[in-house]
Design a protein around this motif. Structure first.
Motif, mmCIF file in Angstrom:
data_model
loop_
_atom_site.group_PDB
_atom_site.id
_atom_site.type_symbol
_atom_site.label_atom_id
_atom_site.label_comp_id
_atom_site.label_asym_id
_atom_site.label_seq_id
_atom_site.Cartn_x
_atom_site.Cartn_y
_atom_site.Cartn_z
ATOM 1 N N ILE A 91 -21.680 -88.214 -10.052
ATOM 2 C CA ILE A 91 -22.607 -87.257 -10.683
ATOM 3 C C ILE A 91 -24.041 -87.770 -10.548
ATOM 4 C CG2 ILE A 91 -23.378 -86.340 -12.913
ATOM 5 C CD1 ILE A 91 -20.298 -86.143 -13.607
ATOM 6 N N MET A 92 -24.246 -89.058 -10.780
ATOM 7 C CA MET A 92 -25.597 -89.614 -10.666
ATOM 8 C C MET A 92 -26.053 -89.663 -9.214
ATOM 9 S SD MET A 92 -27.087 -90.037 -13.469
ATOM 10 C CE MET A 92 -26.268 -88.617 -14.137
ATOM 11 N N GLN A 93 -25.123 -89.885 -8.270
ATOM 12 C CA GLN A 93 -25.481 -89.878 -6.847
ATOM 13 C C GLN A 93 -25.964 -88.484 -6.434
ATOM 14 O OE1 GLN A 93 -25.959 -92.747 -5.622
ATOM 15 N NE2 GLN A 93 -24.205 -93.274 -4.355
ATOM 16 N N VAL A 94 -25.273 -87.454 -6.913
ATOM 17 C CA VAL A 94 -25.576 -86.081 -6.514
ATOM 18 C C VAL A 94 -26.707 -85.486 -7.361
ATOM 19 C CG1 VAL A 94 -24.638 -83.733 -6.328
ATOM 20 C CG2 VAL A 94 -23.235 -85.698 -5.646
ATOM 21 N N TYR A 95 -26.656 -85.696 -8.680
ATOM 22 C CA TYR A 95 -27.591 -85.010 -9.583
ATOM 23 C C TYR A 95 -28.654 -85.921 -10.197
ATOM 24 C CZ TYR A 95 -24.276 -81.204 -9.228
ATOM 25 O OH TYR A 95 -23.464 -80.212 -8.742
ATOM 26 N N GLY A 96 -28.635 -87.214 -9.870
ATOM 27 C CA GLY A 96 -29.597 -88.141 -10.470
ATOM 28 C C GLY A 96 -31.037 -87.740 -10.247
ATOM 29 N N MET A 97 -31.409 -87.506 -9.009
ATOM 30 C CA MET A 97 -32.797 -87.118 -8.720
ATOM 31 C C MET A 97 -33.145 -85.744 -9.309
ATOM 32 S SD MET A 97 -34.320 -89.667 -7.452
ATOM 33 C CE MET A 97 -35.847 -88.875 -6.976
ATOM 34 N N PRO A 98 -32.243 -84.740 -9.220
ATOM 35 C CA PRO A 98 -32.557 -83.471 -9.874
ATOM 36 C C PRO A 98 -32.734 -83.614 -11.392
ATOM 37 C CG PRO A 98 -30.838 -83.134 -8.243
ATOM 38 C CD PRO A 98 -31.055 -84.615 -8.351
ATOM 39 N N ILE A 99 -31.897 -84.415 -12.036
ATOM 40 C CA ILE A 99 -32.033 -84.643 -13.478
ATOM 41 C C ILE A 99 -33.377 -85.296 -13.763
ATOM 42 C CG2 ILE A 99 -31.169 -86.034 -15.412
ATOM 43 C CD1 ILE A 99 -28.304 -85.577 -14.229
ATOM 44 N N LYS A 100 -33.731 -86.293 -12.969
ATOM 45 C CA LYS A 100 -35.018 -86.986 -13.125
ATOM 46 C C LYS A 100 -36.180 -86.004 -12.998
ATOM 47 C CE LYS A 100 -37.761 -90.428 -10.492
ATOM 48 N NZ LYS A 100 -38.777 -90.654 -11.445
ATOM 49 N N GLU A 101 -36.132 -85.135 -11.993
ATOM 50 C CA GLU A 101 -37.203 -84.163 -11.779
ATOM 51 C C GLU A 101 -37.352 -83.206 -12.959
ATOM 52 O OE1 GLU A 101 -39.562 -83.738 -9.404
ATOM 53 O OE2 GLU A 101 -38.905 -85.635 -8.536
ATOM 54 N N VAL A 102 -36.216 -82.704 -13.450
ATOM 55 C CA VAL A 102 -36.259 -81.747 -14.573
ATOM 56 C C VAL A 102 -36.775 -82.441 -15.835
ATOM 57 C CG1 VAL A 102 -34.868 -80.271 -16.075
ATOM 58 C CG2 VAL A 102 -34.517 -80.213 -13.596
ATOM 59 N N ILE A 103 -36.300 -83.654 -16.115
ATOM 60 C CA ILE A 103 -36.787 -84.387 -17.290
ATOM 61 C C ILE A 103 -38.285 -84.612 -17.186
ATOM 62 C CG2 ILE A 103 -36.757 -86.647 -18.453
ATOM 63 C CD1 ILE A 103 -33.694 -86.684 -17.908
ATOM 64 N N GLN A 104 -38.761 -85.055 -16.016
ATOM 65 C CA GLN A 104 -40.186 -85.326 -15.881
ATOM 66 C C GLN A 104 -41.015 -84.051 -15.892
ATOM 67 O OE1 GLN A 104 -40.152 -88.104 -12.549
ATOM 68 N NE2 GLN A 104 -40.304 -89.783 -14.013
ATOM 69 N N GLU A 105 -40.451 -82.947 -15.420
ATOM 70 C CA GLU A 105 -41.158 -81.671 -15.499
ATOM 71 C C GLU A 105 -41.354 -81.257 -16.963
ATOM 72 O OE1 GLU A 105 -39.490 -77.518 -14.326
ATOM 73 O OE2 GLU A 105 -40.360 -78.417 -12.517
ATOM 74 N N LYS A 106 -40.353 -81.522 -17.796
ATOM 75 C CA LYS A 106 -40.422 -81.112 -19.197
ATOM 76 C C LYS A 106 -41.166 -82.118 -20.080
ATOM 77 C CE LYS A 106 -36.267 -78.378 -18.985
ATOM 78 N NZ LYS A 106 -35.607 -77.460 -19.856
ATOM 79 N N PHE A 107 -41.080 -83.425 -19.756
ATOM 80 C CA PHE A 107 -41.612 -84.453 -20.642
ATOM 81 C C PHE A 107 -42.771 -85.242 -20.056
ATOM 82 C CE2 PHE A 107 -37.293 -83.788 -22.120
ATOM 83 C CZ PHE A 107 -37.402 -83.841 -23.495
ATOM 84 N N GLY A 108 -42.875 -85.302 -18.740
ATOM 85 C CA GLY A 108 -43.883 -86.131 -18.098
ATOM 86 C C GLY A 108 -43.226 -87.339 -17.450
ATOM 87 N N ASP A 109 -44.057 -88.278 -17.007
ATOM 88 C CA ASP A 109 -43.567 -89.459 -16.309
ATOM 89 C C ASP A 109 -43.018 -90.459 -17.317
ATOM 90 O OD1 ASP A 109 -43.046 -91.214 -14.238
ATOM 91 O OD2 ASP A 109 -45.088 -92.006 -14.191
ATOM 92 N N GLY A 110 -41.721 -90.698 -17.270
ATOM 93 C CA GLY A 110 -41.108 -91.623 -18.209
ATOM 94 C C GLY A 110 -39.604 -91.685 -18.007
#
Length: 146
Positions: A91-110
């Motif tokens: 799951i992290m191999q496939v969705y890790g970067m998408p999850i990171k992008e969505v989190i940073q889009e909503k919260f910022g760099d962190g």
């Protein structure tokens, strides 16, 4: 993955007493996932928690003392081979970067804290096959500028 002697003793005692992690949650008033992490030496208990747990499992003081030690967390750097654990890796191999992008889009760099963090597992009844619902909640920690 090799399982430590303490983990083996804890799991054997839990099984011999016919207890689930949910049962232990009611006894020591900690979440069942946290208790499982304690069994696998990924968390440390207070003296009171360790005493309640070992008493419920019929284990001795030496195990209670070990449970209060600070563990080495995440102590495996190899790709997991257990199918269920591997799926989380996948799951992290496939969705890790998408999850990171969505989190940073909503919260910022962190990042999402794994220290100020909770994890719950629920069973969802479904006529097409029951579903596993994993709920992770971690405090957002923005990167500091200096």
């Amino acid at each position: 993955m090799s399982i430590s002697e303490i983990t083996q003793q804890l799991l054997a005692a839990k099984q011999s007493k016919g207890l689930s992690f949910a049962d232990l949650e009611q006894i020591i008033h900690r979440d069942e996932v946290w208790i499982a992490a304690l069994f696998y030496r990924q968390a440390s208990a207070s003296e009171e928690e360790a005493q309640k747990l070992t008493q419920a499992l019929g284990l001795g003081k030496e195990i209670a003392e070990k449970l209060t030690e600070y563990p080495v967390k995440g102590n495996s750097s190899i790709v997991p081979t257990d199918p269920l654990i591997y799926r989380f890796y996948e799951i992290m191999q496939v969705y890790g970067m998408p999850i990171k992008e969505v989190i940073q889009e909503k919260f910022g760099d962190g990042i999402m804290s794994a220290i100020d963090f909770t994890l719950d597992i629920e069973k969802e009844e479904d006529p097409k096959g029951d579903r596993v619902k994993v709920i992770m909640s971690g405090k957002f920690l923005p990167y500091k500028k200096w």
